[in-house]
Design an enzyme around this catalytic site. Structure first.
Site, PDB file in Angstrom:
ATOM      1  N   ARG A  81       0.810  -1.215   0.000  1.00  0.00           N
ATOM      2  CA  ARG A  81       0.000   0.000   0.000  1.00  0.00           C
ATOM      3  C   ARG A  81       0.842   1.263   0.000  1.00  0.00           C
ATOM      4  NH1 ARG A  81      -1.116  -2.814   5.440  1.00  0.00           N
ATOM      5  NH2 ARG A  81      -1.656  -4.311   3.905  1.00  0.00           N
TER       6      ARG A  81
ATOM      7  N   ASP B 230      -1.085   3.417   4.891  1.00  0.00           N
ATOM      8  CA  ASP B 230      -1.989   2.713   5.790  1.00  0.00           C
ATOM      9  C   ASP B 230      -1.993   3.466   7.115  1.00  0.00           C
ATOM     10  OD1 ASP B 230      -3.638   0.696   6.847  1.00  0.00           O
ATOM     11  OD2 ASP B 230      -1.929  -0.462   7.553  1.00  0.00           O
TER      12      ASP B 230
ATOM     13  N   ASP C 295      -3.784   3.470  10.912  1.00  0.00           N
ATOM     14  CA  ASP C 295      -4.580   2.677  11.847  1.00  0.00           C
ATOM     15  C   ASP C 295      -4.774   3.456  13.136  1.00  0.00           C
ATOM     16  OD1 ASP C 295      -4.889   0.299  10.324  1.00  0.00           O
ATOM     17  OD2 ASP C 295      -2.844  -0.306  10.846  1.00  0.00           O
TER      18      ASP C 295
END
Length: 165
Positions: free
Chosen positions: A101, A104, A106
């Site tokens: 990716r 990302d 989170d």
């Protein structure tokens, strides 16, 4: 909730894990930290150094990771949407689970909240198993990371990058 109540919402400390392993991954993580800082309802408190780690349960090149501590007046779901907006702006695609990716983000921790919904789980369910989360988190919030947890993930190989990498 009225507009005035939303505006008067207390600030919450939250921790965001950042990672990328496609393109100019170090710059993508730096840009994401800047985007977090610029997001409405978010103030950057501190960002860790950048770290390089091999993919865990994923494929592709090594990841560049960091953790940001933010103060926010956003609810956890609203913060998740803000993180997804930053990912989308960076060209994040989700062709399959754990795909390489461009970015990302989170939501690791949101104050002392415990959230279990179809869209969001906080604390992040796998953060205690990942050196690429625990090592940068211990840099910005050492009181949140148990020494035993760091020892348990020591074999995962996380390397702190030089400031200009």
């Amino acid at each position: 909730m009225t507009r005035a109540e939303r505006l008067a919402r207390p600030e919450v400390l939250a921790y965001v894990g950042l990672g990328a392993n496609l393109g100019d991954a170090p710059q993508a993580v730096r840009d994401a930290i800047a985007a977090l800082e610029a997001a409405p309802g978010v103030s950057l408190v501190q960002a860790s150094s950048l770290y390089r780690s091999a993919p865990v349960d994923a494929t592709g090149p090594d990841f560049i990771n960091a953790v940001a501590c933010i103060s926010t007046t956003l609810t956890a779901p609203a913060l998740l949407r803000a993180l997804q907006t930053i990912e989308d702006a960076a060209g994040r695609e989700r062709p399959y689970r754990n795909a390489p990716r461009t970015l990302d983000l989170d939501l690791l921790l949101y104050g002392s909240a415990h959230i279990a919904s179809p869209d969001l789980t906080v604390p992040h369910p796998r953060m205690g198993e990942r050196a690429f989360v625990l090592v940068p988190l211990s840099q910005v919030a050492p009181e949140l990371v148990d020494t035993e947890a760091l020892h348990a993930v020591a074999g995962q190989g996380v390397e702190r990058l030089a400031a200009n990498d």
